[in-house]
Every structure is written in C-alpha cells, then in structure tokens.
Design an enzyme around this catalytic site. Structure first.
Site, PDB file in Angstrom:
ATOM      1  N   ASN A  88       0.798  -1.217   0.000  1.00 45.54           N
ATOM      2  CA  ASN A  88       0.000   0.000   0.000  1.00 45.54           C
ATOM      3  C   ASN A  88       0.838   1.278   0.000  1.00 45.54           C
ATOM      4  O   ASN A  88       0.413   2.299  -0.537  1.00 45.54           O
ATOM      5  CB  ASN A  88      -0.939   0.006   1.213  1.00 45.54           C
ATOM      6  CG  ASN A  88      -1.598   1.351   1.424  1.00 45.54           C
ATOM      7  OD1 ASN A  88      -2.515   1.729   0.703  1.00 45.54           O
ATOM      8  ND2 ASN A  88      -1.110   2.092   2.425  1.00 45.54           N
ATOM      9  N   TYR A 157       3.418   9.684 -11.513  1.00 41.13           N
ATOM     10  CA  TYR A 157       2.576   8.863 -10.653  1.00 41.13           C
ATOM     11  C   TYR A 157       1.816   7.825 -11.476  1.00 41.13           C
ATOM     12  O   TYR A 157       1.773   6.639 -11.131  1.00 41.13           O
ATOM     13  CB  TYR A 157       1.607   9.755  -9.881  1.00 41.13           C
ATOM     14  CG  TYR A 157       0.668   9.012  -8.961  1.00 41.13           C
ATOM     15  CD1 TYR A 157       1.090   8.588  -7.700  1.00 41.13           C
ATOM     16  CD2 TYR A 157      -0.645   8.741  -9.339  1.00 41.13           C
ATOM     17  CE1 TYR A 157       0.231   7.910  -6.852  1.00 41.13           C
ATOM     18  CE2 TYR A 157      -1.511   8.067  -8.499  1.00 41.13           C
ATOM     19  CZ  TYR A 157      -1.071   7.657  -7.254  1.00 41.13           C
ATOM     20  OH  TYR A 157      -1.930   6.969  -6.414  1.00 41.13           O
ATOM     21  N   THR A 192      -8.266  11.232   1.676  1.00 45.84           N
ATOM     22  CA  THR A 192      -7.068  10.950   2.464  1.00 45.84           C
ATOM     23  C   THR A 192      -6.246  12.227   2.581  1.00 45.84           C
ATOM     24  O   THR A 192      -6.549  13.240   1.951  1.00 45.84           O
ATOM     25  CB  THR A 192      -6.177   9.876   1.796  1.00 45.84           C
ATOM     26  OG1 THR A 192      -5.645  10.409   0.570  1.00 45.84           O
ATOM     27  CG2 THR A 192      -6.939   8.599   1.499  1.00 45.84           C
TER      28      THR A 192
END
Length: 253
Positions: A88, A157, A192
């Site tokens: 993760n 990314y 998040t």
C-alpha cells in the site's frame, strides 16, 4: 487457533490504516510499516489491537531495498508466518505541472517508491510465503485508477501505478501454481491526506458527476475490498483487478 498474519505497508494512516483495521476485524494479526514513527502510528496500533489483533509496527522505507529482508524477518520472527502482504505504501507526484517540464529526479523518486520498492518488497514477501507453504495466502497491490486513466500533470505517478499493475499480473502468473493469489485494487477518488490539497477541485468534479456513486471514496471502502481478497475466497480469481472507485473508471458516453 493461530490467526493469519498480514503485513500492510504504509498503514500508519489513510488507506493503509483502514486496510489494517479491516484485516484485524476479519481475524488477522497485523504487521504494519510507515516511514514515520509518531503518535498516529501508536493510534493505528491501538486500533488494530482493539479489533482483536496482535500488532507489530516497523518503521520502514519501502524504497530502501537493502532493508526488505530485515522487515520480512522481523514479521516472521514475531508471528512465525506471513499469510497476506498488502503493498500500500506510496507517494504522490512531488510537483504537479506540465509533463514536458517533469524533472528526472521527480520521476525517479516516485518510481523508486511506488514501483521499484513495491515490486521488490513483494518479491521478498513471496519468497517467505513459498518457504513456509500454507493455504489462502494472498498478495494485494493497492495501485490507483491512475494505472489506466491519464493525468498529464502527474505523469510520473500514473506511470508508476501502470507499471506496478503489470508487475502484479506477472507475479500472479508466477505464483498461481503455488496457491498464492495476487490481486490489484485500484482506488479512485479517496478522502485521504494525499487528496486533501486538491479536495476543493474534486468536490466540484464530484458534484458534476465525475463519479457515478456521487461521493468521495473512503478508506473503509478499500479496506473492505482488501479484506475480502485476503480471506482466500477468491484464490482462483488470481490476477484480478478490483476497481474500488464508485464507477469512475467505467467508460461512458
């Protein structure tokens, strides 16, 4: 009975913590890592333990390949087994902007964590599983819808997640005959710390219908998906990709 053991990287907060908690509630003991050791890590450990898990925190940088063996050794020394590895830990792009201005140093940093670190730590976890055969063992990569959906302002990314998706497929093929299921979970727009800086932008796009579910995703959404895969019930579906995105990645007219 001995509880199965899950190792979750980057589980001090956010999606990782939600995954750790879901696994603890599902009956796993939890080893978890983060690059930072602070009160948030202690709170995460307390939450896992309150859910019935024995919990071990190891401060760890997934990009430091020479530390991977020591991490796996610490987990097996404490628990005697490793049943589930959840990759993760990851970072976002350091600088959003025109991809024609993307600096090699930024590209290397993102791929060093999100691809290189994740891939080689999964390799170490797989070797540990093969050394102590069992049943219902799983490896889960938490990637992103950005493995498929382009965002030129953060191309580094996207590339890191797309490449990790292919690593997951190859690992699934390699480990299928050994009974180790390998899966990829692709979160979409999840609330998040990583998305906090662009929350206003996504609020507007969500209101405009970006996500068919018409809401932010929460860490719990991802945690429940991972816990389901870690149950061993989906072993014959190895190599599957789970889109945990409220329908965001479904092609629409």
């Amino acid at each position: 009975m001995t509880r199965p053991v899950a190792l979750v990287t980057g589980a001090r907060r956010g999606i990782g913590r939600a995954i750790g908690l879901a696994l603890a509630e599902a009956g796993h003991d939890i080893a978890f890592t983060d690059i930072v050791e602070d009160a948030a890590g202690l709170e995460a450990q307390a939450a896992f333990e309150a859910a019935g898990a024995a919990a071990l925190f190891v401060r760890h940088d997934v990009a430091a390949l020479d530390t991977h063996a020591r991490l796996i050794d610490a987990v097996t020394a404490r628990f005697g087994r490793l049943d589930c590895f959840v990759s993760n830990a990851g970072i976002g792009t350091p600088v959003r902007g025109d991809m024609l201005d993307l600096a090699p140093a930024s590209f290397d940093t993102v791929l060093g964590v999100n691809l290189r670190g994740a891939a080689f730590l999964s390799q170490a976890a797989a070797r540990a599983m093969l050394a102590a055969p069992g049943s219902g063992r799983t490896i889960v990569f938490v990637t992103s819808v950005s493995a498929e959906l382009a965002s030129p302002e953060r191309a580094d990314y996207c590339v890191s997640k797309a490449a990790l998706a292919m690593w997951a497929k190859n690992l699934a093929v390699r480990l299928a005959a050994d009974g180790i299921g390998v899966f990829e979970v692709r979160p979409g727009v999840i609330r998040t710390d990583m998305t906090a800086g662009v929350a206003a932008r996504y609020d507007a796009r969500l209101a405009g219908g970006l996500v068919p579910a018409m809401r932010w995703g929460e860490g719990d959404d991802v945690g429940r998906a991972v816990a389901g895969l870690a149950s061993g019930a989906f072993g014959f579906a190895t190599g599957s990709v789970i889109a945990c995105d409220g329908g965001l990645s479904i092609a629409r007219l």
